[in-house]
Design a protein around this motif. Structure first.
Motif, PDB file in Angstrom:
ATOM      1  N   VAL A  75       0.709  -1.363  -0.002  1.00 24.56           N
ATOM      2  CA  VAL A  75      -0.195  -0.083  -0.030  1.00 24.56           C
ATOM      3  C   VAL A  75       0.982   1.229   0.013  1.00 24.56           C
ATOM      4  O   VAL A  75       1.552   1.437   0.875  1.00 24.56           O
ATOM      5  CB  VAL A  75      -0.653   0.108   1.328  1.00 24.56           C
ATOM      6  CG1 VAL A  75      -1.605   1.492   1.245  1.00 24.56           C
ATOM      7  CG2 VAL A  75      -1.904  -1.058   1.084  1.00 24.56           C
ATOM      8  N   ARG A  76       0.559   2.222  -0.703  1.00 27.53           N
ATOM      9  CA  ARG A  76       1.213   3.148  -1.085  1.00 27.53           C
ATOM     10  C   ARG A  76       0.705   4.574  -0.168  1.00 27.53           C
ATOM     11  O   ARG A  76      -0.265   4.947  -0.539  1.00 27.53           O
ATOM     12  CB  ARG A  76       1.594   3.693  -2.496  1.00 27.53           C
ATOM     13  CG  ARG A  76       2.687   4.815  -2.668  1.00 27.53           C
ATOM     14  CD  ARG A  76       2.908   5.110  -4.145  1.00 27.53           C
ATOM     15  NE  ARG A  76       3.771   6.056  -4.412  1.00 27.53           N
ATOM     16  CZ  ARG A  76       4.879   5.946  -4.368  1.00 27.53           C
ATOM     17  NH1 ARG A  76       5.627   4.653  -4.110  1.00 27.53           N
ATOM     18  NH2 ARG A  76       5.817   7.068  -4.737  1.00 27.53           N
ATOM     19  N   VAL A  77       1.466   5.139   0.733  1.00 30.19           N
ATOM     20  CA  VAL A  77       0.929   6.158   1.595  1.00 30.19           C
ATOM     21  C   VAL A  77       2.002   7.172   1.701  1.00 30.19           C
ATOM     22  O   VAL A  77       3.014   6.947   2.281  1.00 30.19           O
ATOM     23  CB  VAL A  77       0.729   5.538   2.932  1.00 30.19           C
ATOM     24  CG1 VAL A  77      -0.149   6.807   3.936  1.00 30.19           C
ATOM     25  CG2 VAL A  77      -0.347   4.574   3.131  1.00 30.19           C
ATOM     26  N   LYS A  78       1.442   8.565   1.173  1.00 23.57           N
ATOM     27  CA  LYS A  78       2.387   9.684   1.208  1.00 23.57           C
ATOM     28  C   LYS A  78       3.953   9.331   0.564  1.00 23.57           C
ATOM     29  O   LYS A  78       4.782   9.846   1.255  1.00 23.57           O
ATOM     30  CB  LYS A  78       2.403   9.862   2.728  1.00 23.57           C
ATOM     31  CG  LYS A  78       1.261  10.845   3.196  1.00 23.57           C
ATOM     32  CD  LYS A  78       1.673  11.049   4.495  1.00 23.57           C
ATOM     33  CE  LYS A  78       0.089  11.778   5.234  1.00 23.57           C
ATOM     34  NZ  LYS A  78       0.255  12.055   6.687  1.00 23.57           N
ATOM     35  N   GLY A  79       3.873   8.556  -0.286  1.00 26.32           N
ATOM     36  CA  GLY A  79       5.215   8.436  -0.930  1.00 26.32           C
ATOM     37  C   GLY A  79       5.958   7.348  -0.695  1.00 26.32           C
ATOM     38  O   GLY A  79       6.924   6.904  -1.265  1.00 26.32           O
ATOM     39  N   SER A  80       5.510   6.531   0.443  1.00 20.48           N
ATOM     40  CA  SER A  80       6.202   5.292   0.737  1.00 20.48           C
ATOM     41  C   SER A  80       5.233   4.244   0.598  1.00 20.48           C
ATOM     42  O   SER A  80       4.270   4.338   0.761  1.00 20.48           O
ATOM     43  CB  SER A  80       6.309   5.591   2.532  1.00 20.48           C
ATOM     44  OG  SER A  80       7.098   6.626   2.765  1.00 20.48           O
ATOM     45  N   THR A  81       5.831   3.210   0.394  1.00 23.93           N
ATOM     46  CA  THR A  81       5.123   1.951   0.192  1.00 23.93           C
ATOM     47  C   THR A  81       5.336   0.849   1.419  1.00 23.93           C
ATOM     48  O   THR A  81       6.388   0.833   2.004  1.00 23.93           O
ATOM     49  CB  THR A  81       5.924   1.036  -1.061  1.00 23.93           C
ATOM     50  OG1 THR A  81       5.689   2.018  -1.989  1.00 23.93           O
ATOM     51  CG2 THR A  81       4.887  -0.106  -1.445  1.00 23.93           C
ATOM     52  N   TYR A  82       4.234   0.408   1.885  1.00 22.80           N
ATOM     53  CA  TYR A  82       4.162  -0.372   3.208  1.00 22.80           C
ATOM     54  C   TYR A  82       3.595  -1.856   2.907  1.00 22.80           C
ATOM     55  O   TYR A  82       2.611  -1.738   2.118  1.00 22.80           O
ATOM     56  CB  TYR A  82       3.389   0.189   4.220  1.00 22.80           C
ATOM     57  CG  TYR A  82       3.966   1.539   4.805  1.00 22.80           C
ATOM     58  CD1 TYR A  82       4.932   1.622   5.570  1.00 22.80           C
ATOM     59  CD2 TYR A  82       3.220   2.689   4.292  1.00 22.80           C
ATOM     60  CE1 TYR A  82       5.254   2.995   6.068  1.00 22.80           C
ATOM     61  CE2 TYR A  82       3.565   4.058   5.020  1.00 22.80           C
ATOM     62  CZ  TYR A  82       4.707   4.116   5.560  1.00 22.80           C
ATOM     63  OH  TYR A  82       5.117   5.277   6.039  1.00 22.80           O
ATOM     64  N   GLN A  83       4.055  -2.586   3.479  1.00 16.84           N
ATOM     65  CA  GLN A  83       3.431  -3.793   3.321  1.00 16.84           C
ATOM     66  C   GLN A  83       2.630  -4.264   4.578  1.00 16.84           C
ATOM     67  O   GLN A  83       2.927  -4.350   5.692  1.00 16.84           O
ATOM     68  CB  GLN A  83       4.613  -5.039   3.332  1.00 16.84           C
ATOM     69  CG  GLN A  83       5.433  -5.133   2.229  1.00 16.84           C
ATOM     70  CD  GLN A  83       6.293  -6.473   2.171  1.00 16.84           C
ATOM     71  OE1 GLN A  83       6.906  -6.817   3.103  1.00 16.84           O
ATOM     72  NE2 GLN A  83       6.649  -6.721   0.803  1.00 16.84           N
ATOM     73  N   ARG A 146       2.749  -5.764  11.262  1.00 14.37           N
ATOM     74  CA  ARG A 146       1.479  -5.546  11.953  1.00 14.37           C
ATOM     75  C   ARG A 146       1.264  -4.147  12.459  1.00 14.37           C
ATOM     76  O   ARG A 146       0.200  -3.538  12.603  1.00 14.37           O
ATOM     77  CB  ARG A 146       1.172  -6.518  12.935  1.00 14.37           C
ATOM     78  CG  ARG A 146       1.947  -6.306  14.318  1.00 14.37           C
ATOM     79  CD  ARG A 146       1.344  -7.281  15.385  1.00 14.37           C
ATOM     80  NE  ARG A 146       2.223  -7.002  16.504  1.00 14.37           N
ATOM     81  CZ  ARG A 146       2.264  -7.878  17.659  1.00 14.37           C
ATOM     82  NH1 ARG A 146       1.648  -8.979  17.579  1.00 14.37           N
ATOM     83  NH2 ARG A 146       3.062  -7.439  18.488  1.00 14.37           N
ATOM     84  N   ALA A 147       2.461  -3.441  12.498  1.00 20.31           N
ATOM     85  CA  ALA A 147       2.494  -2.098  12.982  1.00 20.31           C
ATOM     86  C   ALA A 147       1.699  -1.083  11.919  1.00 20.31           C
ATOM     87  O   ALA A 147       1.135  -0.137  12.176  1.00 20.31           O
ATOM     88  CB  ALA A 147       3.699  -1.379  13.125  1.00 20.31           C
ATOM     89  N   TYR A 148       1.650  -1.863  10.688  1.00 23.80           N
ATOM     90  CA  TYR A 148       1.150  -0.778   9.493  1.00 23.80           C
ATOM     91  C   TYR A 148      -0.440  -1.522   9.173  1.00 23.80           C
ATOM     92  O   TYR A 148      -0.845  -1.194   8.181  1.00 23.80           O
ATOM     93  CB  TYR A 148       1.937  -1.185   8.344  1.00 23.80           C
ATOM     94  CG  TYR A 148       3.438  -0.790   8.248  1.00 23.80           C
ATOM     95  CD1 TYR A 148       3.651   0.469   8.849  1.00 23.80           C
ATOM     96  CD2 TYR A 148       4.379  -1.656   8.315  1.00 23.80           C
ATOM     97  CE1 TYR A 148       4.964   1.025   9.039  1.00 23.80           C
ATOM     98  CE2 TYR A 148       5.516  -1.451   8.404  1.00 23.80           C
ATOM     99  CZ  TYR A 148       6.017   0.165   8.611  1.00 23.80           C
ATOM    100  OH  TYR A 148       7.300   0.257   9.005  1.00 23.80           O
ATOM    101  N   ALA A 149      -0.848  -2.314  10.173  1.00 24.03           N
ATOM    102  CA  ALA A 149      -2.234  -2.710   9.919  1.00 24.03           C
ATOM    103  C   ALA A 149      -3.335  -1.619   9.885  1.00 24.03           C
ATOM    104  O   ALA A 149      -4.356  -1.799   9.076  1.00 24.03           O
ATOM    105  CB  ALA A 149      -2.801  -3.470  10.754  1.00 24.03           C
TER     106      ALA A 149
END
Length: 155
Positions: A75-83, A146-149
């Motif tokens: 998922v891309r959020v504010k220019g960063s991609t998180y898993q 899981r911190a990015y859930a």
């Protein structure tokens, strides 16, 4: 849909048909069915095969033990991609589990594919083998992210 291997339980029959279709190459369904039938026969030659269970019970329990419950999506959020970890639908769980079983069987190179598939199913039943390793790696990745859930926006 025409069924080639007959088993009473409709869930097992559905999983078998899916397995046959995943194994099939170039539309050669009869050859894929033959591989699955030989795999069920070779399961009984595995040294750790549980003698008190039928091949269809071992297959069903092996599939259930291989199926993952979580996966990660990018998922891309504010220019960063998180898993971002998220729960899986039952159909996707089964599809991934069956794919991993086939990949594990194909990795056992010197062994014929049908025998390797049977051994991989028994190993999945015993919580061993390539498919279980894939499931555990995916769960470990989901757990570590899981911190990015809270970025999850789908179901």
């Amino acid at each position: 849909m025409k069924s080639f291997v007959f088993i009473d339980d409709p869930q097992v029959q559905e999983d078998l048909n899916k397995l046959i279709n995943l194994i099939m190459k170039d539309g050669r369904k009869a050859k894929a069915v033959k591989c699955v039938v030989e795999a069920f026969a070779s399961m009984k030659t595995h040294p750790n095969y549980p003698k008190q269970k039928s091949a269809s019970e071992v297959f069903q329990e092996g599939i259930e033990r291989v199926c993952p419950f979580l996966e990660v999506r990018k998922v891309r959020v504010k220019g960063s991609t998180y898993q971002v970890p998220g729960a899986l639908h039952v159909d996707r769980q089964r599809s991934l589990g069956l794919r991993w079983l086939i990949q594990g069987a194909r990795r056992r190179k010197p062994m014929p594919f049908s025998k390797a598939l049977g051994f991989e199913i028994v190993d999945a039943f015993r919580r061993q083998g390539y498919a279980i390793d894939q499931r555990n790696a995916l769960h470990k990745l989901a757990e570590s992210n899981r911190a990015y859930a809270h970025f999850r926006w789908w179901a």
